[in-house]
Structure formats: C-alpha cells, structure tokens
Design a protein around this motif. Structure first.
Motif, PDB file in Angstrom:
ATOM      1  N   ILE A 155       0.890  -1.226  -0.652  1.00 13.07           N
ATOM      2  CA  ILE A 155       0.321  -0.035  -0.273  1.00 13.07           C
ATOM      3  C   ILE A 155       0.780   1.157   0.030  1.00 13.07           C
ATOM      4  O   ILE A 155       0.359   2.622   0.235  1.00 13.07           O
ATOM      5  N   GLY A 156       2.429   0.882  -0.228  1.00 17.72           N
ATOM      6  CA  GLY A 156       2.960   2.203  -0.238  1.00 17.72           C
ATOM      7  C   GLY A 156       3.638   3.200   0.523  1.00 17.72           C
ATOM      8  O   GLY A 156       3.483   4.184   0.554  1.00 17.72           O
ATOM      9  N   VAL A 157       3.330   2.321   2.169  1.00 19.56           N
ATOM     10  CA  VAL A 157       3.023   3.413   3.155  1.00 19.56           C
ATOM     11  C   VAL A 157       4.817   3.023   3.684  1.00 19.56           C
ATOM     12  O   VAL A 157       4.918   2.317   4.106  1.00 19.56           O
ATOM     13  N   PRO A 158       5.438   4.284   4.258  1.00 20.89           N
ATOM     14  CA  PRO A 158       6.740   3.670   5.022  1.00 20.89           C
ATOM     15  C   PRO A 158       7.174   2.425   6.184  1.00 20.89           C
ATOM     16  O   PRO A 158       5.586   2.120   6.832  1.00 20.89           O
ATOM     17  N   LYS A 159       7.538   1.438   5.990  1.00 23.29           N
ATOM     18  CA  LYS A 159       7.604   0.327   7.618  1.00 23.29           C
ATOM     19  C   LYS A 159       7.799   1.260   8.722  1.00 23.29           C
ATOM     20  O   LYS A 159       8.354   1.707   9.118  1.00 23.29           O
ATOM     21  N   MET A 160       6.447   0.508   8.995  1.00 22.05           N
ATOM     22  CA  MET A 160       6.721   0.320  10.837  1.00 22.05           C
ATOM     23  C   MET A 160       6.763  -0.700  11.426  1.00 22.05           C
ATOM     24  O   MET A 160       5.713  -1.520  10.928  1.00 22.05           O
ATOM     25  N   GLU A 161       6.325  -0.551  13.047  1.00 20.16           N
ATOM     26  CA  GLU A 161       5.788  -1.981  13.861  1.00 20.16           C
ATOM     27  C   GLU A 161       4.525  -1.496  14.853  1.00 20.16           C
ATOM     28  O   GLU A 161       4.318  -0.800  14.636  1.00 20.16           O
ATOM     29  N   LEU A 162       3.928  -2.165  13.758  1.00 20.87           N
ATOM     30  CA  LEU A 162       2.531  -2.489  13.622  1.00 20.87           C
ATOM     31  C   LEU A 162       2.116  -3.177  14.791  1.00 20.87           C
ATOM     32  O   LEU A 162       2.465  -4.433  15.007  1.00 20.87           O
ATOM     33  N   THR A 163       1.090  -2.627  15.773  1.00 24.59           N
ATOM     34  CA  THR A 163       0.941  -3.219  16.935  1.00 24.59           C
ATOM     35  C   THR A 163      -1.083  -3.705  17.138  1.00 24.59           C
ATOM     36  O   THR A 163      -1.256  -2.999  16.442  1.00 24.59           O
ATOM     37  N   SER A 164      -1.774  -4.417  17.645  1.00 21.20           N
ATOM     38  CA  SER A 164      -2.766  -3.876  18.573  1.00 21.20           C
ATOM     39  C   SER A 164      -3.397  -4.511  19.506  1.00 21.20           C
ATOM     40  O   SER A 164      -2.046  -5.655  20.015  1.00 21.20           O
ATOM     41  N   ARG A 165      -3.874  -3.702  20.432  1.00 23.36           N
ATOM     42  CA  ARG A 165      -4.147  -4.663  21.374  1.00 23.36           C
ATOM     43  C   ARG A 165      -5.521  -5.732  21.779  1.00 23.36           C
ATOM     44  O   ARG A 165      -5.942  -5.775  22.869  1.00 23.36           O
ATOM     45  N   GLN A 166      -5.877  -6.089  20.203  1.00 29.91           N
ATOM     46  CA  GLN A 166      -6.638  -7.290  20.557  1.00 29.91           C
ATOM     47  C   GLN A 166      -6.587  -8.611  21.161  1.00 29.91           C
ATOM     48  O   GLN A 166      -5.362  -7.952  21.581  1.00 29.91           O
ATOM     49  N   VAL A 167      -7.399  -8.880  21.985  1.00 28.89           N
ATOM     50  CA  VAL A 167      -6.666 -10.696  22.610  1.00 28.89           C
ATOM     51  C   VAL A 167      -7.402 -11.681  21.456  1.00 28.89           C
ATOM     52  O   VAL A 167      -8.761 -11.651  21.162  1.00 28.89           O
ATOM     53  N   LYS A 168      -6.899 -12.575  21.070  1.00 27.18           N
ATOM     54  CA  LYS A 168      -7.347 -13.898  20.644  1.00 27.18           C
ATOM     55  C   LYS A 168      -8.642 -14.691  21.757  1.00 27.18           C
ATOM     56  O   LYS A 168      -7.681 -14.878  23.358  1.00 27.18           O
ATOM     57  N   ILE A 169      -9.889 -15.070  21.015  1.00 24.75           N
ATOM     58  CA  ILE A 169     -10.642 -15.573  21.651  1.00 24.75           C
ATOM     59  C   ILE A 169     -10.517 -17.061  21.522  1.00 24.75           C
ATOM     60  O   ILE A 169      -9.664 -18.070  22.972  1.00 24.75           O
ATOM     61  N   HIS A 170     -10.852 -17.830  21.000  1.00 25.34           N
ATOM     62  CA  HIS A 170     -10.720 -19.067  20.863  1.00 25.34           C
ATOM     63  C   HIS A 170      -8.673 -19.464  20.764  1.00 25.34           C
ATOM     64  O   HIS A 170      -8.598 -19.698  19.693  1.00 25.34           O
ATOM     65  N   LYS A 171      -8.549 -19.654  22.004  1.00 22.62           N
ATOM     66  CA  LYS A 171      -6.969 -20.529  21.533  1.00 22.62           C
ATOM     67  C   LYS A 171      -6.873 -21.935  22.016  1.00 22.62           C
ATOM     68  O   LYS A 171      -7.752 -22.300  22.523  1.00 22.62           O
ATOM     69  N   GLY A 172      -5.824 -22.267  21.471  1.00 21.93           N
ATOM     70  CA  GLY A 172      -5.487 -24.051  21.361  1.00 21.93           C
ATOM     71  C   GLY A 172      -5.767 -24.905  20.588  1.00 21.93           C
ATOM     72  O   GLY A 172      -6.619 -24.703  19.831  1.00 21.93           O
ATOM     73  N   SER A 173      -6.422 -25.971  20.846  1.00 26.77           N
ATOM     74  CA  SER A 173      -7.082 -26.986  20.316  1.00 26.77           C
ATOM     75  C   SER A 173      -8.589 -26.537  20.349  1.00 26.77           C
ATOM     76  O   SER A 173      -9.020 -26.211  21.162  1.00 26.77           O
ATOM     77  N   LEU A 174      -9.291 -27.183  18.590  1.00 27.34           N
ATOM     78  CA  LEU A 174     -11.011 -26.899  19.214  1.00 27.34           C
ATOM     79  C   LEU A 174     -11.490 -27.410  19.846  1.00 27.34           C
ATOM     80  O   LEU A 174     -12.242 -27.705  19.697  1.00 27.34           O
ATOM     81  N   SER A 175     -11.161 -29.021  19.927  1.00 27.24           N
ATOM     82  CA  SER A 175     -11.679 -30.277  20.443  1.00 27.24           C
ATOM     83  C   SER A 175     -12.227 -29.108  22.385  1.00 27.24           C
ATOM     84  O   SER A 175     -12.875 -29.439  22.897  1.00 27.24           O
ATOM     85  N   GLU A 176     -11.324 -28.422  22.819  1.00 21.34           N
ATOM     86  CA  GLU A 176     -11.968 -27.278  23.752  1.00 21.34           C
ATOM     87  C   GLU A 176     -13.055 -26.390  23.713  1.00 21.34           C
ATOM     88  O   GLU A 176     -13.703 -25.571  24.226  1.00 21.34           O
ATOM     89  N   HIS A 177     -13.750 -25.993  22.312  1.00 21.66           N
ATOM     90  CA  HIS A 177     -14.277 -25.114  21.987  1.00 21.66           C
ATOM     91  C   HIS A 177     -15.270 -25.513  21.068  1.00 21.66           C
ATOM     92  O   HIS A 177     -16.517 -24.639  20.415  1.00 21.66           O
ATOM     93  N   ILE A 178     -16.107 -27.098  20.782  1.00 18.59           N
ATOM     94  CA  ILE A 178     -16.559 -27.218  20.150  1.00 18.59           C
ATOM     95  C   ILE A 178     -17.479 -28.794  20.900  1.00 18.59           C
ATOM     96  O   ILE A 178     -17.458 -29.355  21.437  1.00 18.59           O
ATOM     97  N   MET A 179     -19.038 -27.899  20.975  1.00 12.71           N
ATOM     98  CA  MET A 179     -19.747 -29.296  21.625  1.00 12.71           C
ATOM     99  C   MET A 179     -19.766 -30.349  21.675  1.00 12.71           C
ATOM    100  O   MET A 179     -19.544 -31.293  22.610  1.00 12.71           O
ATOM    101  N   ASN A 180     -19.957 -30.476  20.445  1.00 11.94           N
ATOM    102  CA  ASN A 180     -19.837 -32.016  19.430  1.00 11.94           C
ATOM    103  C   ASN A 180     -18.651 -32.408  19.051  1.00 11.94           C
ATOM    104  O   ASN A 180     -18.465 -32.964  17.744  1.00 11.94           O
ATOM    105  N   TRP A 181     -17.675 -31.990  19.588  1.00 14.85           N
ATOM    106  CA  TRP A 181     -15.909 -32.364  19.254  1.00 14.85           C
ATOM    107  C   TRP A 181     -16.387 -34.139  18.627  1.00 14.85           C
ATOM    108  O   TRP A 181     -16.395 -34.029  17.461  1.00 14.85           O
ATOM    109  N   GLU A 182     -16.567 -35.493  19.101  1.00 14.01           N
ATOM    110  CA  GLU A 182     -16.761 -36.086  18.771  1.00 14.01           C
ATOM    111  C   GLU A 182     -17.487 -36.635  17.682  1.00 14.01           C
ATOM    112  O   GLU A 182     -16.388 -36.820  15.854  1.00 14.01           O
TER     113      GLU A 182
END
Length: 344
Positions: free
Chosen positions: A296-323
């Motif tokens: 996009i043609g802009v000078p290089k900078m260190e980009l940051t975000s305050r957002q935190v990921k919600i669903h981390k780790g294995s999907l088996s921990e986040h799906i009710m009917n994982w099996e």
C-alpha cells in the motif's frame, strides 16, 4: 418627378413607375446579416472553450505541481491528491494518497488486521462501512460511499485525514460485493484501488468463531454487552466458555460453500491490483506485515494491536459435539482443520 414622365408619341403621355429595390440587393443584405450572426456566435463559443481549456489546464498544472519527480511513473495510476469538501489538507495537500480495500469474510481476522493497519501513523482504514444495507442498496449508493471514503470525507475514530498516505476500509463478501462485482472491479481499476484479500485457511475455526459471535449477540456475556473483539484475557476467557454445537450433517457442504465464496471472489477480482493474505500466516510470520506496508506504499513501521484472541488452543476445547465433528471430517479434504495450526 419630371424625369419619370416622357412622351412616347404625339398626344400620348406615359408615366414611369418608381424604381423598386432589386431582389439581389435584398438577398445581399440578408446574407450579410447571417454572416455577422455566425461570426458573433463563433466568437462566443471560442471564449467559452478558452475558459474551459484554462480550467482544465489549471487542474492539470496543479496535478503536475503536486507530483514528486522521483516517484516511479508506473505508480502514478495509484497516487491520488484528494480535495475534500469538508476540510482542507493544508500542508499535506500535495502528499499522495493510495487507495485500498480489504476484501474478507466475517470472523477471518479482518478486525484484528485493521487495528494493525490503523496503528500506522499514515494509514486510515475505516471499518466495515457496507454493513449498512442502505449504503449497498444499489451501485449508485455504493459508488457514492466509495467516493466519500476515497476523497477523505469519511470521518470516524480511525481517520487521519489531513496527512493520510493510504486510505481504505474492509468489505465483507456478503455485503453487496459479489452481487455488483463487475461494476466494482471497473471502479477499482479506474480509480487505482489496491485490493487486499484476507482469508482464513482453517474454515472450521472460522465457523466456531461465527457461531460463538452470533450467540453472544443475544446472550451478551460480558456484563450485558456484546463485543465482537476484546482487549483483555479475562474477556476472552469469558467468551470462549461458550461451546457451539456444529451441524455435522451439513458440515462438509458448509465448508465447501465457504471455500467456494473465497475462490469466486479471487476470480471476480483477479484483474485488480491485489495481494492475498491468510490470517494464520500473519500470526506465524509478522514479516508479512512488511509486505502489506510495501503493497500500500507506506513507510515501514512496527504495527501493533490491543486485540486478544478469543479461541486459543485445540478446537476440541471449543466445540460441544467434538466427537461428531472429528468423525465427520476424518478422511476428507478438510481433515487438517481438526489440528491446531498455530502456536497460540
């Protein structure tokens, strides 16, 4: 009167009538009047054309005046010098602005990606502007909205209007983009808009995020408020406690439909200047963000975000009917989605 009387024969008096104006003389006067009329009209037209030519010349001179001679001529179609109607750019009037659009699907990391871009001093990414049905109701409404954004007349918390070096927004594929893709591609190419495709490789994880976010719209788990993105681990943990139930019967078909939508978008917008990014790649390899800034043609900078990921780790921990889900995808082309594909 005497010269009009003559004797023809003796005893005969002939009176000669007065001479009439010759027809040729009247025709000459008429032609002269027509020639004068045409001449006057031509002079007026020349003066009007001269004023228009002067106006166009001034615009061209201003454009040339603002362009840096050191800029690669191949980049000229992508450089713009907006003249907002709502404010003046002041000392930044001759700073070129590049236009971009992030094309993505909900819950593909576009919100996080946009906060990274907006952490850049000279980038303004204005959010999901076509979430409003009115703005995407027809092509005219779409173009009018795009013109406001790209002319720097769109204001929100992300705007850095005066000295923006790149301005854009994010556009979900199901927000009129695919319906009017031919007209939008033409607009993008005419205006020199650069397209950033942002997709998610693991469509099963996207599905979990979509279902969880949809549930929270009604449940409002965070003290009675709905948040699509969070900025603390406590909030992330609260939202991740909900485990969606996935329809295993239609799961493979649903994944195919998501995949097809992304492929259709890539095909429809293939003629634009574009770059293809994946959420997982951005997480694992932050040097990808350097490629984006260069694109996009802009000078290089260190980009940051305050957002935190919600669903981390294995999907088996986040799906009710994982099996059921695990059994359904084993042996299919989507089996890899069952694995953890990044470290956090």
């Amino acid at each position: 009167m005497a010269e009009d009387i003559c004797l023809f024969t003796k005893g005969t008096l002939i009176i000669k009538p007065p001479k009439k104006s010759p027809a040729s003389l009247r025709m000459l006067v008429l032609v002269f009047a027509m020639v004068c009329g045409v001449y006057i009209c031509s002079v007026c037209l020349k003066q009007t054309n001269l004023r228009n030519s002067t106006k166009y010349l001034n615009v061209e001179v201003n454009q040339i005046y603002c362009q840096d001679k050191n800029i690669d001529k191949s980049q000229t179609p992508f450089l713009h010098f907006p003249k907002p109607t709502t404010f003046t750019r002041g000392e930044c009037a001759c700073n070129p602005v590049r236009l971009f659009a992030i094309l993505s699907m909900q819950r593909s990391g576009s919100g996080w990606f946009e906060t990274l871009l907006n952490s850049h001093t000279n980038v303004s990414s204005n959010g999901e502007i076509f979430s409003s049905k009115e703005r995407r109701s027809n092509v005219s409404s779409i173009f009018s909205t795009l013109d406001r954004v790209y002319n720097l007349d769109w204001f929100n918390s992300a705007s850095k209007n005066e000295c923006s070096a790149a301005v854009g927004f994010k556009w979900m594929l199901n927000q009129g983009l695919m319906v009017h893709h031919k007209e939008i591609v033409e607009y993008f190419n005419d205006r020199g808009v650069s397209v950033i495709f942002l997709f998610r490789r693991n469509l099963l994880r996207r599905m979990v995020s979509v279902l969880a976010n949809s549930y929270d719209r009604f449940a409002k788990l965070l003290n009675g408020t709905h948040k699509s993105h969070v900025h603390s681990h406590e909030e992330a943990n609260t939202l991740s406690r909900y485990k969606p139930l996935i329809n295993s019967t239609s799961l493979v078909m649903d994944l195919k439909m998501m995949e097809k939508m992304a492929l259709d978008a890539l095909e429809n917008f293939s003629s634009t200047r574009h770059i293809i990014l994946y959420y997982e790649d951005l997480i694992k390899n932050r040097t990808k963000l350097v490629d984006v800034q260069k694109f996009i043609g802009v000078p290089k900078m260190e980009l940051t975000s305050r957002q935190v990921k919600i669903h981390k780790g294995s999907l088996s921990e986040h799906i009710m009917n994982w099996e059921d889900v695990n059994k359904t995808l084993r042996g299919t082309i989507y089996e890899s989605f069952l694995q953890t594909d990044y470290s956090h």
